[in-house]
Design a protein around this motif. Structure first.
Motif, PDB file in Angstrom:
ATOM      1  N   ILE A 112       0.955  -1.150  -0.203  1.00  0.00           N
ATOM      2  CA  ILE A 112      -0.091   0.041   0.087  1.00  0.00           C
ATOM      3  C   ILE A 112       0.758   1.071  -0.032  1.00  0.00           C
ATOM      4  O   ILE A 112       0.586   2.171  -0.689  1.00  0.00           O
ATOM      5  N   ARG A 113       1.778   1.051   0.841  1.00  0.00           N
ATOM      6  CA  ARG A 113       2.868   2.509   0.884  1.00  0.00           C
ATOM      7  C   ARG A 113       3.527   2.747  -0.392  1.00  0.00           C
ATOM      8  O   ARG A 113       3.764   3.698  -0.923  1.00  0.00           O
ATOM      9  N   GLN A 114       3.889   1.422  -1.055  1.00  0.00           N
ATOM     10  CA  GLN A 114       4.474   1.526  -2.462  1.00  0.00           C
ATOM     11  C   GLN A 114       3.617   2.260  -3.417  1.00  0.00           C
ATOM     12  O   GLN A 114       4.004   3.189  -4.270  1.00  0.00           O
ATOM     13  N   ARG A 115       2.403   1.960  -3.686  1.00  0.00           N
ATOM     14  CA  ARG A 115       1.462   2.512  -4.696  1.00  0.00           C
ATOM     15  C   ARG A 115       1.271   3.786  -4.321  1.00  0.00           C
ATOM     16  O   ARG A 115       1.344   4.444  -5.272  1.00  0.00           O
ATOM     17  N   ARG A 116       1.126   4.154  -2.819  1.00  0.00           N
ATOM     18  CA  ARG A 116       1.117   5.582  -2.685  1.00  0.00           C
ATOM     19  C   ARG A 116       2.409   6.518  -2.977  1.00  0.00           C
ATOM     20  O   ARG A 116       2.382   7.580  -3.626  1.00  0.00           O
ATOM     21  N   LEU A 117       3.475   5.971  -2.768  1.00  0.00           N
ATOM     22  CA  LEU A 117       4.908   6.642  -3.181  1.00  0.00           C
ATOM     23  C   LEU A 117       4.757   6.621  -4.510  1.00  0.00           C
ATOM     24  O   LEU A 117       5.246   7.683  -5.050  1.00  0.00           O
ATOM     25  N   ASP A 118       4.503   5.595  -5.454  1.00  0.00           N
ATOM     26  CA  ASP A 118       4.680   5.612  -6.857  1.00  0.00           C
ATOM     27  C   ASP A 118       3.578   6.857  -7.282  1.00  0.00           C
ATOM     28  O   ASP A 118       4.016   7.640  -8.316  1.00  0.00           O
ATOM     29  N   ARG A 119       2.189   6.914  -6.801  1.00  0.00           N
ATOM     30  CA  ARG A 119       1.429   8.177  -7.171  1.00  0.00           C
ATOM     31  C   ARG A 119       2.101   9.457  -6.889  1.00  0.00           C
ATOM     32  O   ARG A 119       1.986  10.190  -7.950  1.00  0.00           O
ATOM     33  N   ARG A 120       2.719   9.459  -5.808  1.00  0.00           N
ATOM     34  CA  ARG A 120       3.404  10.723  -5.429  1.00  0.00           C
ATOM     35  C   ARG A 120       4.379  11.082  -6.442  1.00  0.00           C
ATOM     36  O   ARG A 120       4.639  12.327  -7.031  1.00  0.00           O
ATOM     37  N   GLU A 170      -5.927  10.574 -13.288  1.00  0.00           N
ATOM     38  CA  GLU A 170      -5.281   9.360 -13.359  1.00  0.00           C
ATOM     39  C   GLU A 170      -4.527   9.352 -14.545  1.00  0.00           C
ATOM     40  O   GLU A 170      -4.926   9.658 -15.737  1.00  0.00           O
ATOM     41  N   ARG A 212      -8.934   4.415  -3.364  1.00  0.00           N
ATOM     42  CA  ARG A 212      -7.930   5.148  -3.921  1.00  0.00           C
ATOM     43  C   ARG A 212      -6.940   4.087  -4.334  1.00  0.00           C
ATOM     44  O   ARG A 212      -6.347   4.429  -5.370  1.00  0.00           O
ATOM     45  N   LEU A 213      -6.707   3.097  -3.881  1.00  0.00           N
ATOM     46  CA  LEU A 213      -5.736   2.034  -4.337  1.00  0.00           C
ATOM     47  C   LEU A 213      -6.146   1.173  -5.406  1.00  0.00           C
ATOM     48  O   LEU A 213      -5.634   0.393  -5.846  1.00  0.00           O
TER      49      LEU A 213
END
Length: 857
Positions: free
Chosen positions: A412-420, A827, A814-815
């Protein structure tokens, strides 16, 4: 018998020697001390018969070693029956392998690396010894900080057909996906890691497997240790190594084998990233690798497992062939092994998290397998722990389990990091890399699968384009959207493979109305006559319809329109089937309303002057209205007419790309008369016909409608007039700049009307070509969206409750990937376009209020 080449630093004492033994040849003696000076207490013998690996034999080495005759007797007693059975089974491995070499197809090998030049050189050296007759090598340099990798690649330029590519963002999946953007040659792409060396028959055995099993999408080979210099390396092998207990028996996984092996558990017996090959089209069809999985991310791995699972879950067989051998240099130190074990645990549960995030219903299947997983983790006879020696450190198992606990959060953190990072870096779609000098346009073709063998391209198109975007159809019905790189798109087998992987929607089973009566259709085209060539193409397509419209109404929306002859610029305006109307009040809504006022057809269809309608467009709309009398409106499929610039490719990816809906759907509010606080009042049911009945397949917010666009929509004239005119404070040509089409859809659904989506009603849209045009368009879309919401709330304040429900739904999902047919705001957009769209959204309410004030003044 020969010692495996050891490219690692020599040590005085090794845990074991790793040797190859050919069972058809006389064996030699085994010595405790190897030619490199290392001494070991045992030897791991990789046994081969005519070159094919058949098993391991671990032999203790006394001080004096083992004589040749002793070793021969040992092997004869334990492996003699195996040799005799294989000899009697038919043609030997060497003969079968040689036959394949005579017909082996061209292939691509991809090697992803990051600042390990010595290991890379060893791997590339092994590729120079491949017996495969025809292959290219692609080296992907992942987030380089030096030129070391490029220097190594340059050193092999005269010895391999080698290419060098840079992927600036770190992560193995990103590097793998970067390779998939390249024009990989041949039908098969094979993958090897930079800490491996390939057996001379490695690539040819992978291609042989896929040649012999034409329905298979992937194959994985055997990974053996290149050395066992330390106990840490032996412990890694005891835990399953890279081959995870696969052994030396070939296996096929896929349809029909579910009783033997679930694609979800246990994992992963069907593939490993260090030694795998795919049909390139199949790998691209499943979307490549999940960028939030793999080495170089918080999840540490499992991107390979996810791809194999995706293939199996989509019904595509995968193979395991131990004859394709690579040798891996395991981590020598215990600390490195501990990190690796922890990373494997993290990757495993991150993998399951990725499945649930992308497809929540899979959680039910995983729950059914949970009991077996718990037993395997706690049982002393499970595959992973039954082979462990007494000295295997318990801390390594603890590290593996600790990693499992971290996996879901890491994903989950990686998905958020990628989006940022995407926002900050202004990432562009994979299909159109920016700034690398290698971008080439994509040719858009329509291919009737029931007609020709494939799309026909002129020689100049082959030279100009880098890929072909295919709108696959069966007659008037679209059945698939996919992109093939050139020259692969010219290969019949590659095209056939892509078609075989399509999940074709079932034909609509609702009959046409009795007697074949179809409603008459008027077509309205609002225009400012700024694109006369586009309007001319649009009119020619409408005048050539299989079912001609009763009339075509072109509404000239230029303020202060003169009475001059517009037919000089657009000759088709002189056709008696075309009526030119004047609407000097600015705005596309005013033009639409003028067309509705004048229309004589039972249905009013709308399109734009930058659109070319399909020859079956009017018939597809009319037939759907005839088969479903309850429908008051329809949206159709919009595909690109061209992808000549990066801006056009970017817009197409943002608009859904190959993921667009190709199945007929019906849309209605779940409970339009529910109390104002109830979410069902603002939730749209999306239904499809299954066995003659409408079944709900998904739901989404009333304000997330993407299947209705002004360039391709139609309404029953009576329903449209009863609903009231388009809001003239919305749309192109007003300060609001958009939103009038979706506003009408929201109004109709809110009043309890049913609408539909008909993919056979196809229009081809000419996207904006330049970055500046696209930027203005994205800003306008932002303004139009919030202007639309302002209009909806101004008309009925109860929509504030609906918007609150919609905001909560977006926050919870969101994910998850968006549902097909649902409009997205940000997106897939580069950072600058996101900022422009957000800026437009901020200005939307004020723009709408200004337009309303101007309209009433």
């Amino acid at each position: 018998m020969a010692l495996v080449d050891d490219t690692a630093p020599a040590v005085d004492t090794a845990a074991a020697h790793v040797l190859d033994v050919e069972l058809s040849d006389p064996v030699g003696p085994l010595q405790r001390t190897a030619p490199d000076g290392t001494t070991a207490d045992e030897a791991w013998l990789l046994l081969r018969l005519d070159g094919e690996p058949v098993g391991w034999e671990v032999v203790p080495l006394p001080d004096q070693g083992m004589r040749a005759d002793e070793l021969q007797r040992l092997l004869d007693s334990r492996w003699g029956d195996v040799v005799r059975r294989r000899r009697a089974a038919g043609p030997g491995f060497a003969e079968v392998h040689a036959r394949h070499l005579a017909v082996a197809p061209r292939a691509s090998v991809v090697l992803c690396t990051r600042e390990r030049p010595e290991a890379l050189a060893g791997c590339l050296e092994s590729l120079t010894a491949q017996d495969h007759p025809d292959f290219a090598v692609w080296v992907v340099d992942n987030a380089p900080v030096t030129t070391a990798t490029a220097d190594v690649v340059a050193g092999f330029a005269g010895r391999l057909d080698i290419r060098y590519v840079v992927e600036p963002r770190p992560g193995l999946s990103r590097a793998r996906n970067r390779a998939l953007q390249e024009p990989l040659e041949g039908e098969v792409v094979a993958w090897i890691d930079d800490d491996e060396v390939a057996d001379p028959m490695w690539l040819s055995e992978l291609t042989r497997a896929l040649t012999e099993r034409p329905q298979a999408a992937a194959v994985s080979g055997l990974v053996v240790p290149a050395e066992l210099a330390t106990r840490a390396q032996v412990w890694f092998e005891q835990f399953g190594g890279h081959s995870k207990g696969r052994g030396f028996t070939p296996a096929d996984f896929g349809p029909g084998s579910g009783d033997r092996q679930s694609p979800l558990y246990p994992l992963p017996p069907f593939g490993v990233g260090a030694n795998m090959a795919f049909r390139t089209s199949a790998l691209r069809a499943v979307g490549g690798f999940d960028a939030a999985l793999g080495a170089g991310t918080l999840t540490h791995g499992a991107e390979d497992t996810r791809v194999f699972t995706d293939l199996l879950r989509s019904g595509l067989p995968t193979l395991y062939r131990p004859s394709a051998v690579t040798r891996h240099f395991h981590r020598r130190d215990v600390a490195g092994l501990r990190r690796q074990m922890e990373g494997y645990g993290t990757g495993l549960t991150a993998f399951y998290t990725s499945l649930v995030v992308d497809s929540p219903p899979v959680l039910l299947r995983l729950a059914a397998l949970a009991g077996r997983a718990v037993r395997d983790m706690t049982s002393s006879d499970s595959l992973r722990v039954s082979g462990l020696a007494a000295d295997f450190p318990a801390e390594l198992l603890s590290a593996n389990r600790a990693g499992m606990l971290r996996g879901p959060g890491a994903y989950i953190r990686q998905r958020r990091l990628d989006r940022r990072l995407d926002r900050e870096a202004g990432a562009v779609p994979a299909a159109s890399p920016a700034g690398d000098g290698g971008w080439r346009p994509t040719k858009v073709v329509h291919w009737d699968l029931d007609g020709t063998d494939g799309p026909v391209l002129a020689d100049e198109d082959v030279a100009r384009y880098g890929a072909v975007h295919v709108v696959a159809r069966r007659g008037a019905r679209p059945v698939g959207l996919f992109t093939l790189p050139l020259p692969e798109a010219l290969d019949r087998d590659a095209r056939d493979a892509a078609v075989q992987r399509l999940v074709e929607p079932a034909p609509e089973d609702a009959p046409v109305a009795a007697g074949g009566a179809l409603p008459s259709v008027s077509v309205v085209i609002p225009t400012m006559l700024e694109r006369p060539a586009g309007l001319s193409r649009c009119l020619r397509a409408l005048l050539d319809q299989e079912l001609p419209p009763v009339e075509v109404l072109v509404v000239d929306n230029r303020p202060g329109t003169p009475d001059g002859d517009a037919a000089a610029a657009v000759p088709e305006l002189g056709d008696p089937r075309v009526r030119l109307l004047r609407q000097p009040v600015p705005g596309i809504s005013a033009a639409r309303n003028r067309g509705v006022d004048e229309a004589v057809g039972e249905v009013v269809a709308f399109t734009d002057d930058d659109v070319e309608v399909d020859r079956h467009w009017v018939r597809a709309l009319a037939e759907r209205f005839a088969t479903e009398p309850a429908l008051d409106g329809l949206g159709g499929l919009v595909v690109p007419s061209e992808l000549e610039t990066p801006a056009q490719e970017l817009f197409e990816q943002h608009s859904g790309g190959a993921a667009k809906v190709l199945v007929a759907e019906t849309l209605r509010l779940e409970r339009p008369r529910a109390r104002s606080w109830h979410p069902a009042r603002y939730r749209v049911l999306v239904q499809r016909r299954v066995d003659g009945a409408l079944r709900t397949v998904r739901t989404h917010s009333l304000y997330q409608l993407g299947t209705f666009m002004g360039a391709n929509m139609a309404f029953r004239t009576a329903a449209l007039r009863a609903q009231g005119p388009f809001d003239q404070a919305l749309g192109t040509g007003t300060p609001s700049r958009g939103g009038e089409d979706v506003d009408m859809v929201v109004r109709m659904l809110t009043s309890g009307r049913a609408l539909g989506y008909e993919p056979s009603a196809i229009t081809s849209h000419a996207h904006r070509r330049t970055d500046a045009e696209l930027a203005r368009q994205m800003a306008g879309y932002g303004t139009g969206f919030t202007a639309l919401l302002t209009a909806v709330v101004a008309r009925d304040p109860r929509h504030l409750v609906g918007l609150a429900h919609a905001a909560l739904t977006v926050a919870r999902s969101r994910l998850r990937p968006r549902d097909p047919g649902v409009t997205t705001l940000l997106e897939g957009l580069p950072a600058e376009l996101r900022r422009l769209r957000l800026r437009g959204m901020v200005s939307g309410p004020r723009a709408y209020l200004a337009a309303r004030t101007k309209e009433t003044s």
